[in-house]
Design a protein around this motif. Structure first.
Motif, PDB file in Angstrom:
ATOM      1  N   TYR A   1       0.814  -1.214   0.000  1.00 17.38           N
ATOM      2  CA  TYR A   1       0.000   0.000   0.000  1.00 17.38           C
ATOM      3  C   TYR A   1       0.849   1.266   0.000  1.00 17.38           C
TER       4      TYR A   1
ATOM      5  N   GLY B   1      10.057   6.914   4.005  1.00 17.11           N
ATOM      6  CA  GLY B   1      11.091   5.921   3.999  1.00 17.11           C
ATOM      7  C   GLY B   1      11.209   5.259   5.374  1.00 17.11           C
ATOM      8  N   GLU B   2      12.290   4.593   5.569  1.00 17.28           N
ATOM      9  CA  GLU B   2      12.530   3.992   6.882  1.00 17.28           C
ATOM     10  C   GLU B   2      13.686   4.748   7.542  1.00 17.28           C
TER      11      GLU B   2
ATOM     12  N   THR C   1       8.871   7.186  13.670  1.00 20.01           N
ATOM     13  CA  THR C   1       8.028   6.086  13.181  1.00 20.01           C
ATOM     14  C   THR C   1       8.931   5.130  12.425  1.00 20.01           C
TER      15      THR C   1
ATOM     16  N   SER D   1       5.244   0.269  13.074  1.00 15.80           N
ATOM     17  CA  SER D   1       4.180  -0.172  12.182  1.00 15.80           C
ATOM     18  C   SER D   1       4.118  -1.698  12.153  1.00 15.80           C
TER      19      SER D   1
ATOM     20  N   ASN E   1       1.159   1.155  14.727  1.00 17.49           N
ATOM     21  CA  ASN E   1       0.305   1.569  13.599  1.00 17.49           C
ATOM     22  C   ASN E   1      -0.094   0.369  12.766  1.00 17.49           C
TER      23      ASN E   1
ATOM     24  N   VAL F   1      -2.192  -0.369   9.310  1.00 14.98           N
ATOM     25  CA  VAL F   1      -2.990   0.083   8.171  1.00 14.98           C
ATOM     26  C   VAL F   1      -3.950  -1.054   7.818  1.00 14.98           C
TER      27      VAL F   1
ATOM     28  N   MET G   1      -5.058   4.947   2.856  1.00 15.53           N
ATOM     29  CA  MET G   1      -5.218   6.294   2.276  1.00 15.53           C
ATOM     30  C   MET G   1      -4.753   6.346   0.823  1.00 15.53           C
TER      31      MET G   1
ATOM     32  N   MET H   1       4.269   8.864  -0.278  1.00 12.65           N
ATOM     33  CA  MET H   1       4.416   9.017   1.168  1.00 12.65           C
ATOM     34  C   MET H   1       5.836   8.676   1.632  1.00 12.65           C
TER      35      MET H   1
END
Ligand code: SAM
Length: 345
Positions: free
Chosen positions: A38, A83-84, A110, A134, A174, A176, A206, A340
Motif C-alpha cells: 500500500y 522511507g525507513e 516512526t 508499524s 500503527n 494500516v 489512504m 508518502m
C-alpha cells in the motif's frame, strides 16, 4: 519577588484558516527495506527505481539548522520518518543533535521495527522520546504479503517488546487496514495490544501517492473497526490529548488500555492540521496529499540567512489553504500526488 523576564514562547504562524504551525515531520531518507503493497509496491519501487542521490539528501547539520529555525517559530514537535528512518546511517547522531535544540519538547520516530534491537538503546541514549512501530498483522502469511520482503511478525514484536523494556512507554503501534488483505487481523491485534504498554492505532488505507492503486472500496471505515472490537471488548471514546490530535481515542472499558483510529478518509481532520513536512531532499510540503513541495535546500545551500529562511517558511504557511481530505472527490483522484515514502509518513 524578582522581576525576571520569563522566556517568551513564540507565537507560531497561522495559515489562511487560522491553523497554527506546530509540528514538523522529517523524512530522513526516501529508502525503505520494506515494500509494503500500500506504500512502496515492488512494481514501482523495484530494482530500477531511482532513489535520491546522496548529495541531494539534507545533511544532519542542514536538518538541525532547519529544526532550530522551526523551534524559533514555535514548533514543538518533531517526528523522524521516511522511507525507513533507520535506513539512514547513524540516524542516532541526528536524534542527538535534534534533542539538544531548545524548544523541542517532543521528539518521536516512526519505524517498521525490523532492525537489530541494539539500536533501541542507542536511540534512547541519543534522546528519542517516543516511538511508533508499524505492524499490519500478527499472521506471518498476511504480514509477509503486506511487507513483501518476507519479514516475519516475530521480528517486529521483539522490537516492540524491547522498546518497552528500554523505557518507550507506551509504544504506539500503527496498523494500516486494507479491505480484503488484513481485516481478519483487526481482532487478534486488538486482543494482543490490549495492554497499558502499547497504544494500537488503526489507520484507514489512504490515497497517498499515485502508485498504490487506491480504491475507496478497499478502505475499511474506522467506525466499522471500532464496532467490530466493541462487540468483543467494550470500548468508550475518550477526549483528545490536545486539539488537532489525528487519532480518535478509545479506552477498553474498565481499563487504562487505549486504542486509536485514524479516519483520514471517512472522517477527515484537515481543520485541525498543524503539520508541515520536510522531504529528504529538503522540500517543504504543507499537506500529506500535496502535489508540489517548496524547495528549501537551494536557499539553504546558497547561503540564505536564518531571517530569509524564516520568511520563506512563514510565507508558505500563511498562504496555506490545503484541506485535501475534506475535499476528497473524484476530481482529486487523478492528481499526481507525491509518494508518502518521499514526503514522510
Ligand atoms: N518506514 C516507517 C514505518 O514503516 O513506519 C515510516 C514511514 S511509513 C510511510 C509511516 C506510516 O505510514 C506507516 O505506519 C505506514 O503503515 C503508513 N502508511 C503508508 N502508506 C499508507 C497508506 N497508503 N495509507 C495509510 N497509511 C499508510
Amino acid at each position: 519577588m524578582t522581576n525576571q523576564k520569563q522566556p517568551q514562547t513564540p507565537t507560531p504562524p497561522t495559515d489562511v484558516f487560522g491553523r497554527a504551525l506546530r509540528d514538523l515531520r522529517i523524512s530522513v531518507t526516501d529508502r525503505c527495506n520494506f515494500r509494503c503493497v500500500y506504500c512502496m509496491p515492488k512494481e514501482i519501487f523495484g530494482r530500477g527505481y531511482r532513489f535520491l542521490p546522496q548529495e541531494e539528501v539534507l545533511t544532519f547539520e542542514e536538518i538541525t539548522r532547519l529544526v532550530n529555525i522551526f523551534a524559533g517559530l514555535g514548533t514543538r514537535k518533531i517526528r523522524l520518518t521516511g522511507g525507513e528512518p533507520l535506513m539512514r546511517r547513524q540516524v542516532e547522531g541526528l536524534v542527538e543533535m535534534l534533542a539538544a535544540v531548545p524548544g523541542i519538547d517532543d521528539l518521536a520516530m516512526t519505524t517498521n521495527g525490523s532492525f537489530p534491537v541494539e539500536r533501541i538503546q542507542m536511540l534512547k541514549d541519543a534522546g528519542l522520546q517516543r516511538m511508533t512501530v508499524s505492524l499490519d498483522s500478527l499472521d506471518d502469511e498476511i504480514f509477509m504479503a503486506m511487507n513483501d520482503m518476507k519479514v516475519p511478525v516475530s521480528r517486529v514484536l521483539n522490537w516492540i517488546e524491547t522498546a518497552q523494556t528500554k523505557g518507550f512507554n507506551p509504544v504506539k503501534v500503527n496498523m494500516v487496514v486494507k479491505r480484503g488483505l488484513n481485516e481478519d487481523s483487526i481482532l487478534p491485534m486488538a486482543r494482543k495490544f490490549n495492554t497499558p504498554g502499547t497504544i494500537l492505532r488503526f489507520i484507514e488505507f489512504m490515497d497517498v501517492g499515485s502508485s498504490n492503486g487506491w480504491r475507496m472500496d478497499e478502505v475499511v471505515p474506522a467506525k466499522e473497526i471500532i464496532q467490530l472490537i466493541h462487540r468483543e471488548m467494550p470500548l468508550e471514546e475518550i477526549p483528545p490529548n490536545y486539539p488537532g490530535e489525528v487519532a480518535t481515542r478509545f479506552r477498553y472499558k474498565d481499563t487504562v488500555n487505549e486504542i486509536g483510529v485514524i479516519a483520514s478518509v471517512t472522517k477527515p481532520f484537515c481543520r485541525g492540521c498543524t503539520r508541515i513536512r520536510l522531504s529528504a531532499n529538503g522540500s517543504l510540503y504543507t499537506c500529506l496529499f500535496a502535489v508540489q513541495g517548496h524547495d528549501l535546500k537551494t536557499p539553504l545551500r546558497d547561503g540564505a540567512s536564518d531571517a530569509e529562511i524564516i520568511e520563506i517558511i512563514t510565507n508558505l504557511w500563511q498562504n496555506r489553504t490545503d484541506q485535501y481530505s475534506d475535499l476528497r472527490s473524484e476530481e482529486t483522484d487523478d492528481l499526481p500526488k507525491v509518494e508518502m515514502s518521499f514526503i514522510g509518513g
